[in-house]
Design a protein around this motif. Structure first.
Motif, mmCIF file in Angstrom:
data_model
loop_
_atom_site.group_PDB
_atom_site.id
_atom_site.type_symbol
_atom_site.label_atom_id
_atom_site.label_comp_id
_atom_site.label_asym_id
_atom_site.label_seq_id
_atom_site.Cartn_x
_atom_site.Cartn_y
_atom_site.Cartn_z
ATOM 1 N N MET A 19 -6.666 -10.023 -11.763
ATOM 2 C CA MET A 19 -5.792 -9.308 -10.990
ATOM 3 C C MET A 19 -5.666 -10.234 -9.614
ATOM 4 S SD MET A 19 -5.409 -5.345 -10.098
ATOM 5 C CE MET A 19 -5.373 -4.997 -11.685
ATOM 6 N N ARG A 20 -4.369 -10.559 -9.338
ATOM 7 C CA ARG A 20 -4.215 -11.356 -8.111
ATOM 8 C C ARG A 20 -4.586 -10.756 -6.641
ATOM 9 N NH1 ARG A 20 1.364 -14.766 -9.140
ATOM 10 N NH2 ARG A 20 1.237 -14.575 -11.668
ATOM 11 N N ALA A 21 -4.531 -9.185 -6.610
ATOM 12 C CA ALA A 21 -4.827 -8.662 -5.238
ATOM 13 C C ALA A 21 -5.588 -7.109 -5.828
ATOM 14 C CB ALA A 21 -3.675 -8.623 -4.537
ATOM 15 N N ASP A 22 -6.108 -6.655 -4.748
ATOM 16 C CA ASP A 22 -6.787 -5.303 -4.922
ATOM 17 C C ASP A 22 -5.695 -4.505 -5.374
ATOM 18 O OD1 ASP A 22 -9.040 -3.620 -4.212
ATOM 19 O OD2 ASP A 22 -7.375 -2.800 -3.002
ATOM 20 N N ILE A 23 -6.416 -3.544 -6.557
ATOM 21 C CA ILE A 23 -5.492 -2.699 -7.068
ATOM 22 C C ILE A 23 -4.739 -1.661 -5.899
ATOM 23 C CG2 ILE A 23 -7.215 -1.261 -7.849
ATOM 24 C CD1 ILE A 23 -3.783 -1.998 -9.617
ATOM 25 N N LYS A 24 -5.565 -1.229 -5.091
ATOM 26 C CA LYS A 24 -5.280 -0.247 -4.172
ATOM 27 C C LYS A 24 -4.028 -0.682 -3.281
ATOM 28 C CE LYS A 24 -9.501 2.497 -4.024
ATOM 29 N NZ LYS A 24 -10.565 2.978 -3.135
ATOM 30 N N ALA A 25 -4.222 -2.091 -2.807
ATOM 31 C CA ALA A 25 -3.255 -2.512 -1.894
ATOM 32 C C ALA A 25 -1.706 -2.736 -2.602
ATOM 33 C CB ALA A 25 -3.712 -4.067 -1.274
ATOM 34 N N ILE A 26 -2.001 -3.038 -4.011
ATOM 35 C CA ILE A 26 -0.968 -3.522 -4.648
ATOM 36 C C ILE A 26 -0.119 -1.850 -4.883
ATOM 37 C CG2 ILE A 26 0.105 -3.653 -7.150
ATOM 38 C CD1 ILE A 26 -2.081 -5.814 -7.364
ATOM 39 N N LEU A 27 -0.880 -1.015 -5.367
ATOM 40 C CA LEU A 27 -0.247 0.242 -5.424
ATOM 41 C C LEU A 27 0.511 0.820 -4.085
ATOM 42 C CD1 LEU A 27 -2.995 2.263 -7.779
ATOM 43 C CD2 LEU A 27 -0.791 1.481 -8.552
ATOM 44 N N LYS A 28 -0.238 0.665 -2.996
ATOM 45 C CA LYS A 28 0.511 1.123 -1.854
ATOM 46 C C LYS A 28 1.847 0.213 -1.497
ATOM 47 C CE LYS A 28 -0.711 1.539 2.971
ATOM 48 N NZ LYS A 28 -1.694 1.459 4.146
ATOM 49 N N GLU A 29 1.654 -0.921 -1.875
ATOM 50 C CA GLU A 29 2.917 -1.619 -1.675
ATOM 51 C C GLU A 29 3.912 -1.499 -2.737
ATOM 52 O OE1 GLU A 29 3.997 -6.450 -0.388
ATOM 53 O OE2 GLU A 29 2.597 -6.011 -2.005
ATOM 54 N N LEU A 30 3.773 -1.381 -3.988
ATOM 55 C CA LEU A 30 4.793 -0.975 -4.660
ATOM 56 C C LEU A 30 5.454 0.214 -4.626
ATOM 57 C CD1 LEU A 30 4.107 0.654 -7.777
ATOM 58 C CD2 LEU A 30 2.654 -1.312 -7.949
ATOM 59 N N ASP A 31 4.727 1.364 -4.020
ATOM 60 C CA ASP A 31 5.160 2.683 -3.775
ATOM 61 C C ASP A 31 6.171 2.707 -2.695
ATOM 62 O OD1 ASP A 31 4.078 3.998 -6.045
ATOM 63 O OD2 ASP A 31 2.257 4.691 -4.866
ATOM 64 N N SER A 32 6.305 1.629 -1.940
ATOM 65 C CA SER A 32 7.439 1.572 -0.717
ATOM 66 C C SER A 32 8.686 1.772 -1.343
ATOM 67 C CB SER A 32 7.276 0.286 -0.198
ATOM 68 O OG SER A 32 8.493 0.320 0.896
ATOM 69 N N ASP A 33 9.308 2.997 -0.569
ATOM 70 C CA ASP A 33 10.890 3.211 -1.058
ATOM 71 C C ASP A 33 11.782 2.063 -0.822
ATOM 72 O OD1 ASP A 33 12.377 5.173 -2.219
ATOM 73 O OD2 ASP A 33 13.494 5.244 -0.289
ATOM 74 N N GLU A 34 11.392 1.179 -0.061
ATOM 75 C CA GLU A 34 12.242 0.005 0.573
ATOM 76 C C GLU A 34 12.134 -1.204 -0.640
ATOM 77 O OE1 GLU A 34 10.926 -1.328 4.363
ATOM 78 O OE2 GLU A 34 11.400 0.891 5.211
ATOM 79 N N ILE A 35 11.258 -1.169 -1.438
ATOM 80 C CA ILE A 35 11.037 -2.109 -2.766
ATOM 81 C C ILE A 35 11.771 -1.658 -3.850
ATOM 82 C CG2 ILE A 35 9.498 -3.462 -4.077
ATOM 83 C CD1 ILE A 35 7.632 -3.186 -1.818
ATOM 84 N N ASP A 36 12.825 -2.192 -4.186
ATOM 85 C CA ASP A 36 13.509 -2.053 -5.600
ATOM 86 C C ASP A 36 12.710 -2.425 -6.710
ATOM 87 O OD1 ASP A 36 15.624 -0.795 -4.363
ATOM 88 O OD2 ASP A 36 16.549 -2.688 -3.980
ATOM 89 N N TYR A 37 12.000 -3.664 -6.737
ATOM 90 C CA TYR A 37 11.323 -4.229 -7.840
ATOM 91 C C TYR A 37 9.998 -4.807 -7.445
ATOM 92 C CZ TYR A 37 16.265 -3.925 -9.446
ATOM 93 O OH TYR A 37 17.224 -3.517 -9.922
#
Length: 273
Positions: free
Chosen positions: A1-19
């Motif tokens: 995995m390229r990055a820490d899973i917790k950091a990834i989950l936090k980032e992808l949950d941002s409502d400002e990110i579409d994909y």
């Protein structure tokens, strides 16, 4: 995995990110139960991936993808020798197609597969400030509901044993699929009466011993076909069938496709370096 899973989950949950994209190439993976606010397209290139959702055990074979709706708790497991795992996350809304509200597994047609593979070197958030990638992913999302007809049969998933004794039995059976153990033999080996073991299967899994064993065998057959190391007759014997025709008929009944047809899909999906 390229990055820490917790950091990834936090980032992808941002409502400002579409994909969001997080592809992986690995030999084994086992995630904890988790969820995210975006829907997930999970595509496997090579091997079998196991997904656990709402007390169901789903099998994701090569050349197929699974749609996991937003906010649905799930975990992912694979022990395949080599698997490329493509993860594309999409923001969805309740007003969109019902396709996005239900988990299921689908065959990836040639066009969709090539579009997914095209993103193999992308990573992280994709927004409209990168229009080429943004509209490419939007095209994938908009076309997903159009492939409802490629949904695999419901038997690609079934309950997974939580009872410690049944889990122990499942692991033993999976390691010895070439041997035709009867329920009486398994009950004796694990210190149970046949009646007790039969009741455990029905109460914990909602199916009998024969059906559960069949599911394990067909799942293993999918994995062996994806590895492309054995011919179909060898696989027939390796998963406990002595008759090629019987194996083919049961495979078709479970998966909706003949093993020869699936093997051809695997050959055609071999990527050119």
């Amino acid at each position: 995995m390229r990055a820490d899973i917790k950091a990834i989950l936090k980032e992808l949950d941002s409502d400002e990110i579409d994909y969001y994209i997080n592809h992986m190439q690995l030999t084994t993976i086992e995630t904890a139960m988790h969820s995210h606010t975006k829907g997930q397209l999970l595509y496997a290139e090579g091997g079998i991936v196991h997904i656990f959702i709402q007390e169901k055990h789903w099998y994701l074979p090569a050349r197929c993808f699974m749609w996991i709706p937003a906010n649905v708790p799930h975990s992912i497991l694979t022990y395949s020798k080599k698997v490329e795992l493509y993860n594309i996350y999409f923001k969805t809304t309740e007003e969109e197609s019902k396709f996005f509200s239900k988990p299921n597994i689908y065959f990836a047609n040639d066009l969709l597969r090539e579009m997914i593979l095209y993103t193999q070197h992308w990573f992280g958030k994709i927004n409209s400030n990168d229009p080429a990638k943004y509209y490419f992913l939007r095209a994938i999302k908009e076309n997903l509901p159009q492939i409802e007809s490629t949904k695999l049969p419901i038997m690609m998933q079934h309950p997974f044993p939580k009872d410690p004794k049944l889990l122990e039995i499942a692991k033993f059976l999976n390691a010895n699929l070439e041997t035709n153990y009867t329920i009486e033999e398994i009950a004796q080996r694990f210190g149970l009466s046949t009646r007790t073991l039969s009741r455990k299967f029905k109460e914990n899994l909602g199916m009998n011993y024969v059906r559960f064993l069949r599911s394990l065998r067909i799942t293993k057959a999918f994995e062996l076909l994806a590895e492309k190391q054995h011919n179909i007759y060898e696989i027939t014997l390796m998963v406990g069938y002595s008759s090629l025709s019987a194996f083919s008929n049961i495979f078709y009944k479970v998966a909706g496709i003949r093993p020869t047809e699936y093997a051809k899909l695997m050959v055609n999906s071999t990527r050119k370096e």
